[in-house]
Design a protein around this motif. Structure first.
Motif, PDB file in Angstrom:
ATOM      1  N   LYS A 248       0.839  -1.198   0.000  1.00 27.44           N
ATOM      2  CA  LYS A 248       0.000   0.000   0.000  1.00 27.44           C
ATOM      3  C   LYS A 248       0.874   1.248   0.000  1.00 27.44           C
ATOM      4  N   LYS A 249       0.326   2.330  -0.509  1.00 34.98           N
ATOM      5  CA  LYS A 249       1.052   3.582  -0.615  1.00 34.98           C
ATOM      6  C   LYS A 249       0.595   4.533   0.492  1.00 34.98           C
ATOM      7  N   ILE A 250       1.580   5.092   1.197  1.00 34.93           N
ATOM      8  CA  ILE A 250       1.287   6.081   2.234  1.00 34.93           C
ATOM      9  C   ILE A 250       2.181   7.301   1.994  1.00 34.93           C
ATOM     10  N   GLN A 251       1.883   8.376   2.682  1.00 36.40           N
ATOM     11  CA  GLN A 251       2.671   9.605   2.627  1.00 36.40           C
ATOM     12  C   GLN A 251       2.800  10.116   1.185  1.00 36.40           C
ATOM     13  N   VAL A 252       1.690  10.081   0.460  1.00 38.33           N
ATOM     14  CA  VAL A 252       1.686  10.575  -0.919  1.00 38.33           C
ATOM     15  C   VAL A 252       1.011  11.949  -0.960  1.00 38.33           C
ATOM     16  N   GLY A 253       1.298  12.696  -1.981  1.00 37.88           N
ATOM     17  CA  GLY A 253       0.697  14.026  -2.105  1.00 37.88           C
ATOM     18  C   GLY A 253       1.570  15.087  -1.480  1.00 37.88           C
ATOM     19  N   CYS A 254       1.111  16.321  -1.560  1.00 38.85           N
ATOM     20  CA  CYS A 254       1.893  17.461  -1.068  1.00 38.85           C
ATOM     21  C   CYS A 254       1.303  18.078   0.190  1.00 38.85           C
ATOM     22  N   LYS A 255       0.324  17.396   0.794  1.00 32.97           N
ATOM     23  CA  LYS A 255      -0.315  17.948   1.987  1.00 32.97           C
ATOM     24  C   LYS A 255       0.297  17.433   3.281  1.00 32.97           C
ATOM     25  N   GLY A 256       1.386  16.696   3.187  1.00 35.58           N
ATOM     26  CA  GLY A 256       2.061  16.229   4.395  1.00 35.58           C
ATOM     27  C   GLY A 256       1.598  14.861   4.841  1.00 35.58           C
ATOM     28  N   HIS A 257       2.235  14.371   5.887  1.00 39.64           N
ATOM     29  CA  HIS A 257       1.928  13.053   6.424  1.00 39.64           C
ATOM     30  C   HIS A 257       0.675  13.108   7.305  1.00 39.64           C
ATOM     31  N   SER A 258       0.043  11.953   7.425  1.00 40.04           N
ATOM     32  CA  SER A 258      -1.058  11.797   8.377  1.00 40.04           C
ATOM     33  C   SER A 258      -0.551  10.939   9.524  1.00 40.04           C
ATOM     34  N   SER A 259      -0.548  11.478  10.726  1.00 41.04           N
ATOM     35  CA  SER A 259      -0.040  10.717  11.873  1.00 41.04           C
ATOM     36  C   SER A 259      -0.939   9.522  12.183  1.00 41.04           C
ATOM     37  N   VAL A 260      -2.222   9.611  11.861  1.00 41.79           N
ATOM     38  CA  VAL A 260      -3.127   8.476  12.047  1.00 41.79           C
ATOM     39  C   VAL A 260      -2.744   7.346  11.104  1.00 41.79           C
ATOM     40  N   GLU A 261      -2.543   7.683   9.834  1.00 40.75           N
ATOM     41  CA  GLU A 261      -2.170   6.676   8.841  1.00 40.75           C
ATOM     42  C   GLU A 261      -0.830   6.025   9.183  1.00 40.75           C
ATOM     43  N   ASP A 262       0.120   6.824   9.629  1.00 39.75           N
ATOM     44  CA  ASP A 262       1.441   6.283   9.968  1.00 39.75           C
ATOM     45  C   ASP A 262       1.369   5.363  11.176  1.00 39.75           C
ATOM     46  N   ALA A 263       0.586   5.722  12.182  1.00 37.09           N
ATOM     47  CA  ALA A 263       0.436   4.865  13.364  1.00 37.09           C
ATOM     48  C   ALA A 263      -0.249   3.556  12.994  1.00 37.09           C
ATOM     49  N   GLN A 264      -1.281   3.634  12.171  1.00 39.47           N
ATOM     50  CA  GLN A 264      -1.988   2.416  11.739  1.00 39.47           C
ATOM     51  C   GLN A 264      -1.067   1.508  10.925  1.00 39.47           C
ATOM     52  N   THR A 265      -0.235   2.098  10.084  1.00 38.00           N
ATOM     53  CA  THR A 265       0.689   1.319   9.260  1.00 38.00           C
ATOM     54  C   THR A 265       1.734   0.628  10.128  1.00 38.00           C
ATOM     55  N   ALA A 266       2.252   1.332  11.125  1.00 37.60           N
ATOM     56  CA  ALA A 266       3.227   0.723  12.036  1.00 37.60           C
ATOM     57  C   ALA A 266       2.620  -0.472  12.759  1.00 37.60           C
ATOM     58  N   MET A 267       1.367  -0.355  13.185  1.00 34.12           N
ATOM     59  CA  MET A 267       0.715  -1.475  13.860  1.00 34.12           C
ATOM     60  C   MET A 267       0.486  -2.639  12.895  1.00 34.12           C
ATOM     61  N   GLU A 268       0.116  -2.355  11.668  1.00 38.97           N
ATOM     62  CA  GLU A 268      -0.063  -3.421  10.674  1.00 38.97           C
ATOM     63  C   GLU A 268       1.247  -4.166  10.441  1.00 38.97           C
ATOM     64  N   LEU A 269       2.339  -3.438  10.353  1.00 41.24           N
ATOM     65  CA  LEU A 269       3.645  -4.068  10.145  1.00 41.24           C
ATOM     66  C   LEU A 269       4.021  -4.936  11.340  1.00 41.24           C
ATOM     67  N   TYR A 270       3.769  -4.431  12.530  1.00 39.32           N
ATOM     68  CA  TYR A 270       4.079  -5.231  13.722  1.00 39.32           C
ATOM     69  C   TYR A 270       3.275  -6.518  13.736  1.00 39.32           C
ATOM     70  N   ARG A 271       1.979  -6.430  13.476  1.00 39.53           N
ATOM     71  CA  ARG A 271       1.123  -7.614  13.522  1.00 39.53           C
ATOM     72  C   ARG A 271       1.492  -8.628  12.437  1.00 39.53           C
ATOM     73  N   LEU A 272       2.061  -8.129  11.349  1.00 45.13           N
ATOM     74  CA  LEU A 272       2.453  -9.014  10.260  1.00 45.13           C
ATOM     75  C   LEU A 272       3.524 -10.010  10.696  1.00 45.13           C
ATOM     76  N   VAL A 273       4.416  -9.581  11.595  1.00 45.43           N
ATOM     77  CA  VAL A 273       5.527 -10.448  12.027  1.00 45.43           C
ATOM     78  C   VAL A 273       5.523 -10.618  13.548  1.00 45.43           C
ATOM     79  N   GLU A 274       4.381 -10.423  14.157  1.00 39.82           N
ATOM     80  CA  GLU A 274       4.289 -10.416  15.617  1.00 39.82           C
ATOM     81  C   GLU A 274       4.844 -11.683  16.254  1.00 39.82           C
ATOM     82  N   VAL A 275       4.469 -12.841  15.719  1.00 44.74           N
ATOM     83  CA  VAL A 275       4.887 -14.116  16.319  1.00 44.74           C
ATOM     84  C   VAL A 275       6.400 -14.232  16.344  1.00 44.74           C
ATOM     85  N   GLN A 276       7.027 -14.052  15.186  1.00 46.31           N
ATOM     86  CA  GLN A 276       8.470 -14.211  15.100  1.00 46.31           C
ATOM     87  C   GLN A 276       9.195 -13.146  15.907  1.00 46.31           C
ATOM     88  N   TRP A 277       8.701 -11.927  15.873  1.00 44.83           N
ATOM     89  CA  TRP A 277       9.328 -10.825  16.615  1.00 44.83           C
ATOM     90  C   TRP A 277       9.352 -11.136  18.111  1.00 44.83           C
TER      91      TRP A 277
END
Length: 318
Positions: A248-277
């Motif tokens: 998925k694409k995040i932080q696109v456009g010229c209006k800056g980052h969304s802290s909500v989107e970035d936090a949600q993405t970080a959680m998705e990444l963590y859950r993706l490898v949660e067991v092994q981590w």
């Protein structure tokens, strides 16, 4: 004859039902389809009624229990907390070292203990080089927003950094003071495992230090970098990890980052490898030293050796 086939089928069914009743009584099978039910007898009373067929008592069930699903080796970010818990309980039972399993299960079997955070900063101080908090977003394990507020920095804003932060002068009209926001956010983070990307920057903006063993930084995770096919020591952005692993694409456009989107993405990444981590973190735990009081295998007789006695007592005994 049809009657003979009917009797044969009936006897076969009786043997099947009797065998299932034995398994249920031993706690190996329950009507919910899960192994190790804590109260199999209650399930029998609620779902079965004894009937008499050809002089033999056999339980009769309205519905045949569904077979237990085999838990896969990995879970999707959309998996429910219950499936996460069942998944980890199976994996942990296969590990070595009961203390490590207990430590790990205390962390990963409670989704309510996880939050992800992302902050946006503006420039204050000389030439706007000092970074101060202007927005903070916190999401839970499921990615739902539990906190998202604009924050008024303690010093006057020199550079809004809108291109990256998305913050404008308009946002500051309803912003709350930094001290108030800090108190609210730290109350949420207390006793939580906090996920984030380059999370030390967020903690610095909050003027806060979170315990390292309760921090999960996706920018420093070897598991995520390996899975993305990137070098372990590479500095990887949240945007690239999301593109490689979440497609998925995040932080696109010229209006800056969304802290909500970035936090949600970080959680998705963590859950993706949660067991092994979490398993790798558990394996890196230092071994607990044996206690002569709680560990029956520890040899307490060594404490009677001369080397453990004070020097003055040894001298007086000579």
């Amino acid at each position: 004859s049809p009657q003979g086939r009917s009797k044969k089928k009936s006897r076969k069914h009786q043997r099947f039902m009797q065998r299932r009743a034995v398994l249920e009584q031993k706690g190996l099978l329950s009507f919910s389809g899960r192994l190790g039910s804590q109260n199999p007898e209650a399930g029998l009373e609620a779902h079965t009624t004894p009937t008499k067929e050809n002089g033999t008592m056999a339980p009769r069930c309205d519905k045949v229990p569904k077979p237990k699903r085999i838990v896969s080796a990995s879970l999707s970010p959309s998996a429910s907390p219950d499936s996460i818990a069942r998944h980890h309980s199976v994996l942990l039972s296969q590990g070595n070292g009961s203390s490590k399993r207990v430590w790990t299960s205390s962390l990963i079997l409670r989704p309510a203990k996880y939050v992800a955070i992302d902050c946006e900063m503006v420039g204050t101080g000389p030439q706007g080089r000092l970074s101060e908090l202007a927005r903070c977003s916190v999401v839970n394990y499921e990615g739902d927003v539990i906190y998202d507020k604009y924050v008024q920095p303690e010093l006057p804003i020199v550079d809004y950094r809108t291109r990256w932060s998305g913050i404008t002068k308009q946002h500051m009209k309803n912003a709350i003071p930094f001290k108030a926001a800090q108190a609210e956010i730290l109350k949420i983070l207390k006793d939580k495992i906090v996920v984030g990307h380059a999370i030390h920057n967020d903690f610095q903006a909050l003027k806060y230090f979170h315990p390292k063993d309760r921090t999960r930084d996706t920018s420093q995770s070897p598991v995520l970098k390996k899975r993305a096919g990137l070098p372990i020591r590479a500095n990887v952005s949240l945007k690239n990890l999301a593109r490689h692993l979440l497609h998925k694409k995040i932080q696109v456009g010229c209006k800056g980052h969304s802290s909500v989107e970035d936090a949600q993405t970080a959680m998705e990444l963590y859950r993706l490898v949660e067991v092994q981590w979490e398993k790798e973190l558990a394996h890196r735990l230092p071994p607990r030293p044996p206690s002569p009081v709680t560990d029956p295998a520890a040899d307490s007789s060594q404490y009677l050796d001369d080397q453990y006695w004070p020097t003055d007592l040894m001298a007086s005994g000579l």
